[in-house]
Design an enzyme around this catalytic site. Structure first.
Site, PDB file in Angstrom:
ATOM      1  CE  LYS A   1      12.418  88.087   7.360  1.00 31.67           C
ATOM      2  NZ  LYS A   1      11.961  86.832   7.973  1.00 31.67           N
TER       3      LYS A   1
ATOM      4  CG  ASP B   1      18.607  75.948  13.536  1.00 35.15           C
ATOM      5  OD1 ASP B   1      17.921  76.883  13.981  1.00 35.15           O
ATOM      6  OD2 ASP B   1      19.770  76.122  13.069  1.00 35.15           O
TER       7      ASP B   1
ATOM      8  CE1 TYR C   1      15.778  89.672   7.455  1.00 40.18           C
ATOM      9  CE2 TYR C   1      14.793  91.850   7.718  1.00 40.18           C
ATOM     10  CZ  TYR C   1      15.000  90.556   8.179  1.00 40.18           C
ATOM     11  OH  TYR C   1      14.416  90.152   9.369  1.00 40.18           O
TER      12      TYR C   1
ATOM     13  CG  ASN D   1      11.432  81.667  13.451  1.00 41.78           C
ATOM     14  OD1 ASN D   1      11.095  82.819  13.740  1.00 41.78           O
ATOM     15  ND2 ASN D   1      12.566  81.138  13.900  1.00 41.78           N
TER      16      ASN D   1
HETATM   17  N1  LIG Z   1      16.153  89.595  15.525  1.00 40.87           N
HETATM   18  C1  LIG Z   1      15.417  90.556  15.013  1.00 40.87           C
HETATM   19  O1  LIG Z   1      15.584  91.755  15.344  1.00 40.87           O
HETATM   20  C2  LIG Z   1      14.325  90.235  14.009  1.00 40.87           C
HETATM   21  C3  LIG Z   1      13.446  91.248  13.626  1.00 40.87           C
HETATM   22  C4  LIG Z   1      12.458  90.978  12.695  1.00 40.87           C
HETATM   23  C5  LIG Z   1      12.342  89.715  12.156  1.00 40.87           C
HETATM   24  N2  LIG Z   1      13.202  88.741  12.542  1.00 40.87           N
HETATM   25  C6  LIG Z   1      13.044  87.434  11.910  1.00 40.87           C
HETATM   26  O2  LIG Z   1      12.914  86.445  12.902  1.00 40.87           O
HETATM   27  C7  LIG Z   1      13.358  85.191  12.395  1.00 40.87           C
HETATM   28  C8  LIG Z   1      14.276  84.556  13.409  1.00 40.87           C
HETATM   29  O3  LIG Z   1      15.402  85.404  13.575  1.00 40.87           O
HETATM   30  P1  LIG Z   1      16.272  85.453  14.915  1.00 40.87           P
HETATM   31  O4  LIG Z   1      16.475  86.883  15.241  1.00 40.87           O
HETATM   32  O5  LIG Z   1      15.742  84.537  15.922  1.00 40.87           O
HETATM   33  O6  LIG Z   1      17.654  84.918  14.309  1.00 40.87           O
HETATM   34  P2  LIG Z   1      18.760  83.923  14.861  1.00 40.87           P
HETATM   35  O7  LIG Z   1      19.898  84.062  13.919  1.00 40.87           O
HETATM   36  O8  LIG Z   1      18.988  84.109  16.312  1.00 40.87           O
HETATM   37  O9  LIG Z   1      18.056  82.491  14.663  1.00 40.87           O
HETATM   38  C9  LIG Z   1      17.748  82.020  13.375  1.00 40.87           C
HETATM   39  C10 LIG Z   1      17.912  80.503  13.346  1.00 40.87           C
HETATM   40  O10 LIG Z   1      17.602  80.088  12.001  1.00 40.87           O
HETATM   41  C11 LIG Z   1      18.560  79.135  11.609  1.00 40.87           C
HETATM   42  N3  LIG Z   1      18.698  79.164  10.155  1.00 40.87           N
HETATM   43  C12 LIG Z   1      19.192  80.172   9.379  1.00 40.87           C
HETATM   44  N4  LIG Z   1      19.224  79.801   8.100  1.00 40.87           N
HETATM   45  C13 LIG Z   1      18.738  78.537   8.042  1.00 40.87           C
HETATM   46  C14 LIG Z   1      18.548  77.595   7.011  1.00 40.87           C
HETATM   47  N5  LIG Z   1      18.889  77.875   5.762  1.00 40.87           N
HETATM   48  N6  LIG Z   1      18.000  76.388   7.310  1.00 40.87           N
HETATM   49  C15 LIG Z   1      17.695  76.071   8.583  1.00 40.87           C
HETATM   50  N7  LIG Z   1      17.879  76.910   9.618  1.00 40.87           N
HETATM   51  C16 LIG Z   1      18.392  78.121   9.355  1.00 40.87           C
HETATM   52  C17 LIG Z   1      19.858  79.544  12.295  1.00 40.87           C
HETATM   53  O11 LIG Z   1      20.758  78.454  12.411  1.00 40.87           O
HETATM   54  C18 LIG Z   1      19.336  80.043  13.646  1.00 40.87           C
HETATM   55  O12 LIG Z   1      19.307  78.995  14.613  1.00 40.87           O
HETATM   56  C19 LIG Z   1      14.003  85.501  11.041  1.00 40.87           C
HETATM   57  O13 LIG Z   1      13.096  85.181  10.006  1.00 40.87           O
HETATM   58  C20 LIG Z   1      14.248  86.990  11.091  1.00 40.87           C
HETATM   59  O14 LIG Z   1      14.264  87.577   9.812  1.00 40.87           O
HETATM   60  C21 LIG Z   1      14.193  88.964  13.462  1.00 40.87           C
END
Ligand SMILES: NC(=O)c1ccc[n+]([C@@H]2O[C@H](COP(=O)([O-])OP(=O)(O)OC[C@H]3O[C@@H](n4cnc5c(N)ncnc54)[C@H](O)[C@@H]3O)[C@@H](O)[C@H]2O)c1
Length: 251
Positions: free
Chosen positions: A159, A37, A155, A89
């Site tokens: 995706k 992370d 986005y 992720n």
């Molecule tokens: N939350 C939602 O509703 C949702 C829906 C569909 C898809 N997603 C996808 O799920 C995945 C996780 O999202 P989440 O909701 O857990 O988000 P979140 O923001 O809670 O967690 C994401 C984590 O990724 C880390 N991160 C971001 N950019 C980074 C980088 N450049 N290098 C290293 N680490 C990095 C952040 O520090 C964070 O800890 C993402 O790919 C997101 O697009 C989320």
């Protein structure tokens, strides 16, 4: 129970939200996890909360840094041995920005994290997996991988692209023991939107989506899907997208 005993998993974006829940699920299933992370603070909390500390190691790194990609794989290998499972992720939002408000910086940032980094990490992990005749990728896509109004343009394109990467890798390397699948979460209650509130135009788009949205998931509603895809239980799945959205997109 799904078994990942003896498996080594590398998970990006592991410090919060879905990635954090994935770490807990994978460790509980017996995997050794190398968690990456960009937030050192989040990784510290992750280490403090894990049930089996010896099954977890972490690296503070930005997935968009090409040098960090090699460091992740080398770090995991040095600590636990060859990487069996890579979970792409880490992801960021684009403030739901439509194309006419999107500048090159926003586009580059979002595509860099959500698409280019998974491509680079997959490319770097493949040679060792191909040599060993086995390897698994689990990519966190989104319902924005197949719909047009669930994010802004950056986005959505990122995706859609990640789903394309998933399918191309599955098609190209499936016969050589590589499985590459994806999850499309719907709306999950995480901090994803915390630093990226929708722009004014983005809100209009977002309101339409909110009108039919089922209760939000937690990260631990999505982690079991990743666990399944990473495991031998999913041995017959390749290039698949599992939609985990409580039926949002079938309304
Ligand atoms: N939350 C939602 O509703 C949702 C829906 C569909 C898809 N997603 C996808 O799920 C995945 C996780 O999202 P989440 O909701 O857990 O988000 P979140 O923001 O809670 O967690 C994401 C984590 O990724 C880390 N991160 C971001 N950019 C980074 C980088 N450049 N290098 C290293 N680490 C990095 C952040 O520090 C964070 O800890 C993402 O790919 C997101 O697009 C989320």
């Amino acid at each position: 129970m799904t078994d990942l005993n003896g498996q080594v998993a590398l998970i990006t974006g592991a410090g919060a939200g879905i990635g954090c829940a994935m770490v807990a699920a994978f460790v509980a299933a017996g995997a050794r996890v190398f968690a990456v992370d960009r937030s050192g603070e989040a990784l510290e909390a992750l280490r403090a909360g894990v049930a089996t500390p010896e099954a977890l190691d972490t690296l503070e790194a930005d997935v968009t840094d090409p040098a960090a990609i090699a460091a992740m794989l080398a770090g995991a290998q040095a600590r636990f041995g060859p990487v069996d499972i890579v979970c792409n992720n880490a992801g960021i939002l684009d403030r739901m920005m439509p194309l006419d408000e999107t500048d090159d910086a926003m586009w580059g940032r979002v595509l860099g994290v959500n698409l280019t980094a998974p491509m680079r990490l997959t490319r770097a992990a493949l040679p060792d997996m191909l040599a060993r005749g086995r390897g698994v990728f689990v990519n966190t896509c989104s319902i924005a991988s197949f719909q047009g109004g669930r994010g802004g343009v950056s986005y959505t394109v990122s995706k859609h692209g990640l789903l394309g990467l998933t399918r191309a890798v599955a098609a190209t390397y499936g016969a050589r023991g590589i499985r590459c699948n994806a999850i499309a979460p719907g709306s999950v209650k995480t901090d994803l939107a915390a630093g990226a509130p929708p722009s004014d135009a983005g809100w209009e788009l977002r309101k339409k989506g909110l009108a039919t949205r089922p209760p939000q998931a937690g990260g631990d509603d999505i982690a079991p899907v990743a666990l399944f895809l990473a495991s031998e239980d999913a041995r017959y799945l390749n290039g698949a997208l599992i939609v985990a959205d409580a039926g949002w997109t079938v309304y």
